[in-house]
Design a protein around this motif. Structure first.
Motif: not given
Length: 91
Positions: A20-28, A30-31, A33-40
């Motif tokens: 669960s901790a690893a999944g939370a870290i991966w989701c964060r 990924r979020a 990365e997606m925010f950086i892409q959105l800003e670009a």
């Protein structure tokens, strides 16, 4: 509950917590990365909107009567005919 079952349960819960901790870290991650892409993409959109506005201004400047007349006279060597040679045709 026997000692073996208790150890197995604790081990399973420990692995589940780590997963669960690893999944939370991966989701964060990924979020982020997606925010950086959105800003670009937002920055690119803003730049394209600025360019669109500049192109609209350029188009309006090129389509003015004075500009067209100046280009016609200087580059195309065109001139207005004398008034007596102008014929008005009714529709």
């Amino acid at each position: 509950m026997s000692r073996g079952a208790l150890v197995l349960t604790v081990a399973v819960l420990w692995v589940a917590a780590l997963g669960s901790a690893a999944g939370a870290i991966w989701c964060r991650h990924r979020a982020r990365e997606m925010f950086i892409q959105l800003e670009a993409l937002n920055a690119r959109r803003d730049n394209l909107e600025i360019e669109w506005g500049q192109l609209q201004l350029e188009q309006s400047a090129w389509s003015t009567h004075a500009f067209v007349e100046r280009v016609a006279s200087t580059k195309l060597h065109m001139a207005m005919p004398p008034p007596k040679e102008i014929e008005i045709i009714a529709p």
